[in-house]
Write a protein that holds these residues in place. Sequence first.
Motif, PDB file in Angstrom:
ATOM      1  N   LEU A  32      11.250  -7.620  26.277  1.00 48.02           N
ATOM      2  CA  LEU A  32      12.467  -7.955  25.515  1.00 48.02           C
ATOM      3  C   LEU A  32      12.228  -9.106  24.544  1.00 48.02           C
ATOM      4  O   LEU A  32      12.795  -9.152  23.464  1.00 48.02           O
ATOM      5  CB  LEU A  32      13.613  -8.301  26.481  1.00 48.02           C
ATOM      6  CG  LEU A  32      14.245  -7.119  27.212  1.00 48.02           C
ATOM      7  CD1 LEU A  32      15.125  -7.589  28.368  1.00 48.02           C
ATOM      8  CD2 LEU A  32      15.059  -6.267  26.243  1.00 48.02           C
ATOM      9  N   SER A  33      11.342 -10.031  24.931  1.00 44.48           N
ATOM     10  CA  SER A  33      11.069 -11.174  24.061  1.00 44.48           C
ATOM     11  C   SER A  33      10.269 -10.778  22.825  1.00 44.48           C
ATOM     12  O   SER A  33      10.392 -11.387  21.780  1.00 44.48           O
ATOM     13  CB  SER A  33      10.281 -12.242  24.822  1.00 44.48           C
ATOM     14  OG  SER A  33      11.033 -12.737  25.887  1.00 44.48           O
TER      15      SER A  33
ATOM     16  N   PRO B  87      14.470  -6.448  16.965  1.00 44.84           N
ATOM     17  CA  PRO B  87      15.547  -5.439  16.963  1.00 44.84           C
ATOM     18  C   PRO B  87      15.871  -4.892  15.579  1.00 44.84           C
ATOM     19  O   PRO B  87      16.500  -3.838  15.466  1.00 44.84           O
ATOM     20  CB  PRO B  87      16.745  -6.197  17.551  1.00 44.84           C
ATOM     21  CG  PRO B  87      16.414  -7.635  17.485  1.00 44.84           C
ATOM     22  CD  PRO B  87      14.925  -7.776  17.375  1.00 44.84           C
ATOM     23  N   SER B  88      15.412  -5.579  14.514  1.00 41.55           N
ATOM     24  CA  SER B  88      15.732  -5.068  13.180  1.00 41.55           C
ATOM     25  C   SER B  88      14.829  -3.885  12.807  1.00 41.55           C
ATOM     26  O   SER B  88      15.117  -3.134  11.891  1.00 41.55           O
ATOM     27  CB  SER B  88      15.588  -6.192  12.140  1.00 41.55           C
ATOM     28  OG  SER B  88      14.230  -6.522  11.990  1.00 41.55           O
ATOM     29  N   LEU B  89      13.735  -3.736  13.521  1.00 41.35           N
ATOM     30  CA  LEU B  89      12.838  -2.594  13.267  1.00 41.35           C
ATOM     31  C   LEU B  89      13.246  -1.428  14.154  1.00 41.35           C
ATOM     32  O   LEU B  89      13.393  -1.587  15.362  1.00 41.35           O
ATOM     33  CB  LEU B  89      11.379  -2.987  13.554  1.00 41.35           C
ATOM     34  CG  LEU B  89      10.865  -4.230  12.819  1.00 41.35           C
ATOM     35  CD1 LEU B  89       9.454  -4.559  13.258  1.00 41.35           C
ATOM     36  CD2 LEU B  89      10.949  -4.033  11.313  1.00 41.35           C
ATOM     37  N   LYS B  90      13.419  -0.270  13.542  1.00 40.74           N
ATOM     38  CA  LYS B  90      13.956   0.854  14.310  1.00 40.74           C
ATOM     39  C   LYS B  90      12.866   1.849  14.710  1.00 40.74           C
ATOM     40  O   LYS B  90      12.883   3.005  14.310  1.00 40.74           O
ATOM     41  CB  LYS B  90      15.056   1.568  13.496  1.00 40.74           C
ATOM     42  CG  LYS B  90      16.143   0.650  12.966  1.00 40.74           C
ATOM     43  CD  LYS B  90      16.968   0.027  14.092  1.00 40.74           C
ATOM     44  CE  LYS B  90      18.002  -0.940  13.509  1.00 40.74           C
ATOM     45  NZ  LYS B  90      18.557  -1.856  14.501  1.00 40.74           N
TER      46      LYS B  90
ATOM     47  N   TYR C 116      21.865  -8.586  24.674  1.00 41.56           N
ATOM     48  CA  TYR C 116      20.983  -8.345  23.534  1.00 41.56           C
ATOM     49  C   TYR C 116      21.092  -6.863  23.176  1.00 41.56           C
ATOM     50  O   TYR C 116      20.107  -6.124  23.186  1.00 41.56           O
ATOM     51  CB  TYR C 116      19.561  -8.698  23.976  1.00 41.56           C
ATOM     52  CG  TYR C 116      18.565  -8.999  22.885  1.00 41.56           C
ATOM     53  CD1 TYR C 116      18.938  -9.191  21.558  1.00 41.56           C
ATOM     54  CD2 TYR C 116      17.207  -9.103  23.211  1.00 41.56           C
ATOM     55  CE1 TYR C 116      17.985  -9.488  20.594  1.00 41.56           C
ATOM     56  CE2 TYR C 116      16.254  -9.397  22.263  1.00 41.56           C
ATOM     57  CZ  TYR C 116      16.651  -9.580  20.952  1.00 41.56           C
ATOM     58  OH  TYR C 116      15.708  -9.867  19.998  1.00 41.56           O
ATOM     59  N   PRO C 117      22.322  -6.422  22.863  1.00 41.44           N
ATOM     60  CA  PRO C 117      22.577  -4.991  22.755  1.00 41.44           C
ATOM     61  C   PRO C 117      21.887  -4.321  21.564  1.00 41.44           C
ATOM     62  O   PRO C 117      21.803  -3.090  21.517  1.00 41.44           O
ATOM     63  CB  PRO C 117      24.106  -4.904  22.612  1.00 41.44           C
ATOM     64  CG  PRO C 117      24.523  -6.238  22.093  1.00 41.44           C
ATOM     65  CD  PRO C 117      23.532  -7.231  22.609  1.00 41.44           C
TER      66      PRO C 117
ATOM     67  N   GLN D 151      13.613   0.672  20.468  1.00 37.57           N
ATOM     68  CA  GLN D 151      12.470  -0.252  20.393  1.00 37.57           C
ATOM     69  C   GLN D 151      11.613  -0.255  21.662  1.00 37.57           C
ATOM     70  O   GLN D 151      10.455  -0.636  21.637  1.00 37.57           O
ATOM     71  CB  GLN D 151      12.962  -1.688  20.142  1.00 37.57           C
ATOM     72  CG  GLN D 151      13.608  -1.884  18.788  1.00 37.57           C
ATOM     73  CD  GLN D 151      15.113  -1.619  18.820  1.00 37.57           C
ATOM     74  OE1 GLN D 151      15.654  -1.123  19.795  1.00 37.57           O
ATOM     75  NE2 GLN D 151      15.776  -1.959  17.726  1.00 37.57           N
ATOM     76  N   ILE D 152      12.239   0.111  22.798  1.00 36.04           N
ATOM     77  CA  ILE D 152      11.477   0.142  24.044  1.00 36.04           C
ATOM     78  C   ILE D 152      11.482   1.571  24.588  1.00 36.04           C
ATOM     79  O   ILE D 152      12.535   2.216  24.636  1.00 36.04           O
ATOM     80  CB  ILE D 152      12.089  -0.802  25.101  1.00 36.04           C
ATOM     81  CG1 ILE D 152      12.128  -2.245  24.564  1.00 36.04           C
ATOM     82  CG2 ILE D 152      11.305  -0.748  26.408  1.00 36.04           C
ATOM     83  CD1 ILE D 152      12.719  -3.260  25.526  1.00 36.04           C
TER      84      ILE D 152
END
Length: 435
Positions: free
Chosen positions: A113-114, A118-121, A149-150, A172-173
């Motif tokens: 998560l760190s 999140p801006s990269l899809k 961190y939705p 992202q994950i």
Amino acid sequence: MEAGDANLHQTDGKDRATQSLLNKLIRSNVVNNTNQVEVLQRDPNSPLYSVKTFEELRLKPQLLKGVYEMGFNRPSKIQENALPMMLAEPPQNLIAQSQSGTGKTAAFVLAMLSHVDPSLKWPQCLCISPTYELALQTGKVIEQMGKFYPEVKLAYAVRGHKMERGVKIKEQIVIGTPGTVLDWCIKLKLIDPKKIKVFVLDEADVMIATQGHQDQSIRIQRMLPKGCQMLLFSATFEDSVWKFAERVVPDPNIIKLKREEETLDTIKQYYVLCNSKEDKFNALCNIYGAITIAQAMIFCHTRKTANWLAGQLSKEGHQVALLSGEMVVEQRAAVIERFRDGKEKVLITTNVCARGIDVEQVSVVINFDLPLDKDGNPDNETYLHRIGRTGRFGKRGLAVNMVDSQRSMEILKTYERHFNKKIGRLDTDDLDEIE
Ligand code: ADP
């Protein structure tokens, strides 16, 4: 490899995955361990960082909030060292080994998560687990910890999740099982492996016990770019796991936390002399009042005996729980959870069924049948695991062995000799002894 061997291999993998899942489902707390963490750094000259608080890690505020919301006050023993390594810049590779429940999953989830942007899809973190169920469990932890961190989204690459070819994944994950992840990378081209920044291989020992998973994992690893951070976790560390780990993780830092030793020092051991199964049942009824002051676990050799005993005790009006091999994992977990919460005072089970499960607060163990290995010989390890307590956390306990033949008396004597601890005779008509 012979076909028979392959089958054995499969069963072993399934067995280990079940045990691991059960331990996850019943665990609500991090496991205490007083052993020293061993750390082997790739660069022995760089300073060794460890943290005592989550603040020191300078996490994103949304993540720190998630961590506290989960009820974590401070890093677990393994997290103290693992987290600074995983969050370092530039990223470091890590192989970490410690028993189940010591905080490995929480640690790598926080690392993933760190590292996400999140801006990269597109997928940036990839985590592989040995089974569908284990992947879902890890997914739940990601969702919990990432609650605030939705923007970070999670996709499950598991069987049944049908995807069309070429539709790019935006999450992202990605968490999944090796076969489906390979398909998503190669056949369906849903993930571009070259864009992965963090790769996690969880439960390496369970992974390699399953046919085919080892090769698939290595094929996935080979597609990842050079600078990708590689992290591998395992509850145990046999040679085979170690060899596999070294193939998956180049230039690793290594963290190990030895399992706390079990001892018989804090347990009083007795035997009761009986003539038959019925006689054992009567003896058990005589001591029932004394053993149910605390919680007790009763071990039988076969499912049939366990069922019979549960039936007999119920007929006497006792409320008992039965953990049986016929149950699916979720049912077993529910039984153990009720017992752990004290809803039942007595849990009857077979050895096969309870193997690898840690029910720490049980202070009375009854061996309705003595533990034996497959060939009917004494099994010291199982005897120790059933009744032993771990180090300093061990409360005083009581173990009662039911002996009903010459043969079982001989077996009892081997346990007595092996552990060099006296097992005294208990007269169930005179219970002053155990009070
Ligand atoms: P492992 O992956 O080694 O089996 P987990 O990460 O699943 O261990 O952690 C075991 C249990 O302990 C989980 O219920 C988890 O929520 C909890 N836990 C993990 N880290 C901490 C911590 N730092 N403080 C309190 N509880 C924790």
